[in-house]
Write a protein that holds these residues in place. Structure first.
Motif, PDB file in Angstrom:
ATOM      1  N   PRO A 113      53.832  37.302  38.020  1.00 12.18           N
ATOM      2  CA  PRO A 113      54.532  37.993  36.935  1.00 12.18           C
ATOM      3  C   PRO A 113      53.640  38.451  35.792  1.00 12.18           C
ATOM      4  N   GLU A 114      52.679  37.624  35.395  1.00 13.79           N
ATOM      5  CA  GLU A 114      51.816  37.989  34.273  1.00 13.79           C
ATOM      6  C   GLU A 114      50.415  38.277  34.792  1.00 13.79           C
ATOM      7  N   GLN A 115      49.943  39.500  34.574  1.00 15.74           N
ATOM      8  CA  GLN A 115      48.598  39.850  35.001  1.00 15.74           C
ATOM      9  C   GLN A 115      47.894  40.608  33.884  1.00 15.74           C
ATOM     10  N   SER A 116      46.575  40.643  33.974  1.00 12.90           N
ATOM     11  CA  SER A 116      45.755  41.342  32.993  1.00 12.90           C
ATOM     12  C   SER A 116      44.769  42.236  33.730  1.00 12.90           C
ATOM     13  N   ALA A 117      44.607  43.443  33.219  1.00  8.22           N
ATOM     14  CA  ALA A 117      43.681  44.397  33.817  1.00  8.22           C
ATOM     15  C   ALA A 117      42.281  44.292  33.220  1.00  8.22           C
ATOM     16  N   ASP A 118      42.039  43.255  32.410  1.00  5.56           N
ATOM     17  CA  ASP A 118      40.722  43.113  31.792  1.00  5.56           C
ATOM     18  C   ASP A 118      39.635  42.856  32.828  1.00  5.56           C
ATOM     19  N   LEU A 119      40.012  42.221  33.939  1.00  2.00           N
ATOM     20  CA  LEU A 119      39.102  42.040  35.073  1.00  2.00           C
ATOM     21  C   LEU A 119      39.871  42.401  36.336  1.00  2.00           C
ATOM     22  N   ALA A 120      39.155  42.592  37.438  1.00  7.33           N
ATOM     23  CA  ALA A 120      39.815  42.866  38.708  1.00  7.33           C
ATOM     24  C   ALA A 120      40.695  41.678  39.094  1.00  7.33           C
ATOM     25  N   THR A 121      41.812  41.950  39.722  1.00  9.36           N
ATOM     26  CA  THR A 121      42.804  40.919  40.043  1.00  9.36           C
ATOM     27  C   THR A 121      42.167  39.684  40.663  1.00  9.36           C
ATOM     28  N   LYS A 122      41.262  39.898  41.626  1.00  6.50           N
ATOM     29  CA  LYS A 122      40.698  38.766  42.354  1.00  6.50           C
ATOM     30  C   LYS A 122      39.214  38.573  42.067  1.00  6.50           C
ATOM     31  N   GLU A 123      38.777  39.017  40.880  1.00  5.64           N
ATOM     32  CA  GLU A 123      37.418  38.667  40.470  1.00  5.64           C
ATOM     33  C   GLU A 123      37.370  37.157  40.250  1.00  5.64           C
ATOM     34  N   GLN A 124      36.301  36.529  40.696  1.00  5.82           N
ATOM     35  CA  GLN A 124      36.190  35.081  40.567  1.00  5.82           C
ATOM     36  C   GLN A 124      35.617  34.714  39.208  1.00  5.82           C
ATOM     37  N   TRP A 226      40.710  35.662  38.940  1.00  7.36           N
ATOM     38  CA  TRP A 226      41.120  36.037  37.596  1.00  7.36           C
ATOM     39  C   TRP A 226      42.652  35.990  37.447  1.00  7.36           C
ATOM     40  N   PHE A 227      43.398  36.487  38.439  1.00  3.57           N
ATOM     41  CA  PHE A 227      44.853  36.492  38.306  1.00  3.57           C
ATOM     42  C   PHE A 227      45.394  35.072  38.181  1.00  3.57           C
ATOM     43  N   GLY A 228      44.768  34.110  38.894  1.00  3.65           N
ATOM     44  CA  GLY A 228      45.214  32.735  38.829  1.00  3.65           C
ATOM     45  C   GLY A 228      44.936  32.106  37.476  1.00  3.65           C
ATOM     46  N   TRP A 229      43.742  32.344  36.951  1.00  6.04           N
ATOM     47  CA  TRP A 229      43.393  31.803  35.637  1.00  6.04           C
ATOM     48  C   TRP A 229      44.299  32.381  34.561  1.00  6.04           C
ATOM     49  N   TYR A 230      44.488  33.700  34.583  1.00  4.60           N
ATOM     50  CA  TYR A 230      45.285  34.343  33.545  1.00  4.60           C
ATOM     51  C   TYR A 230      46.756  33.926  33.624  1.00  4.60           C
ATOM     52  N   ALA A 231      47.268  33.695  34.833  1.00  2.00           N
ATOM     53  CA  ALA A 231      48.675  33.314  34.986  1.00  2.00           C
ATOM     54  C   ALA A 231      49.002  32.015  34.269  1.00  2.00           C
ATOM     55  N   PHE A 232      48.025  31.117  34.173  1.00  2.00           N
ATOM     56  CA  PHE A 232      48.268  29.819  33.558  1.00  2.00           C
ATOM     57  C   PHE A 232      47.614  29.685  32.179  1.00  2.00           C
ATOM     58  N   TYR A 233      46.698  30.595  31.868  1.00  2.00           N
ATOM     59  CA  TYR A 233      46.073  30.606  30.538  1.00  2.00           C
ATOM     60  C   TYR A 233      46.115  32.031  29.986  1.00  2.00           C
TER      61      TYR A 233
END
Length: 241
Positions: A113-124, A226-233
């Motif tokens: 639900p919450e994503q950020s375009a600051d980095l690629a979705t699956k950038e590590q 990145w999507f995982g980190w941003y989803a929780f932080y």
């Protein structure tokens, strides 16, 4: 990696098969509470609202030859579990490994639900979170021999890749500013502080090599897409040199 101690009791955990924000939920076999795997907090069940949070334990990513040289009495989990055949555990770099295709897809399989375009979705990214502050460090920053001296939530840390086959680690740095010392392949990583003192990167601490016995402990961290980190932080920022 978390401690499984809850209220002073060691509790066994299992995987529920459920996902939350495209991240798995685990459950404890004592209360059957579902736990957020990324944050280590109760998500559904009787422990929600209890304030409980699993202790995050530092971990070491390395190669087997280096690990067993330091720890010859290590025990190993047998791949022959009786549940999956041994060939189901193909190395991640092989195209027949379980998640090979997913790692090279740009997007997630399930909606987040919450994503950020600051980095690629699956950038590590390598992530640190202290209290209410969080920061993501793209793993690409650590290509080569980069060492990052940073401060987050008032805590001074040093972050670097512990070797070509090892992961990125973070340690307390006190008042020191570190650079990377020259080394040859196979040697333990050493850093040099502003006074020219060498420090060796250990599994749980940086250890001073000047004979003083001073140590700086490793801090808990997470590697994530990145999507995982941003989803929780979602309040995170991104480190930029």
């Amino acid at each position: 990696m978390y401690s499984t101690i809850i209220d002073g009791e060691r509790v066994q955990f299992g995987t529920s098969g459920f996902l939350y924000r495209s991240n798995k939920l685990m459950f404890d076999r004592k209360t059957e509470t579902l736990w957020n795997q990324f944050r280590g907090v109760p998500a559904v069940g009787q422990l929600v609202g209890s304030g409980m949070e699993l202790e995050v334990l530092p971990m070491t990513l390395t190669v087997w030859s280096e690990w067993v040289a330091e720890h010859p009495d290590t025990t190993v989990l047998d791949l022959d579990t009786g549940i999956y055949p041994e060939d189901a555990y193909a190395p991640e770099a092989q195209n027949d490994s379980a998640y090979f295709g997913y790692r090279f897809q740009k997007d997630t399989i399930f909606p987040v639900p919450e994503q950020s375009a600051d980095l690629a979705t699956k950038e590590q990214v390598f992530g640190l979170a202290f209290g209410e502050e969080a920061r993501a460090y793209p793993l690409s920053l650590f290509d080569g021999r980069s060492v990052i001296n940073d401060t987050l939530a008032g805590r001074a840390v040093v972050i670097f890749a512990a070797g070509e086959a090892a992961g990125v680690r973070a340690y307390e740095r006190g008042g020191h500013v570190f650079t990377r010392s020259p080394s040859t392949p196979g040697q333990a990583v050493t850093l040099t502080d502003e006074n020219g003192v060498a420090w060796q990167a250990g599994e749980n601490a940086l250890v001073s090599l000047d004979g003083s016995g001073e140590t700086l402990k490793q801090v808990s961290s997470r590697d994530s897409y990145w999507f995982g980190w941003y989803a929780f932080y979602p309040h995170t920022d991104i480190f930029s040199p």
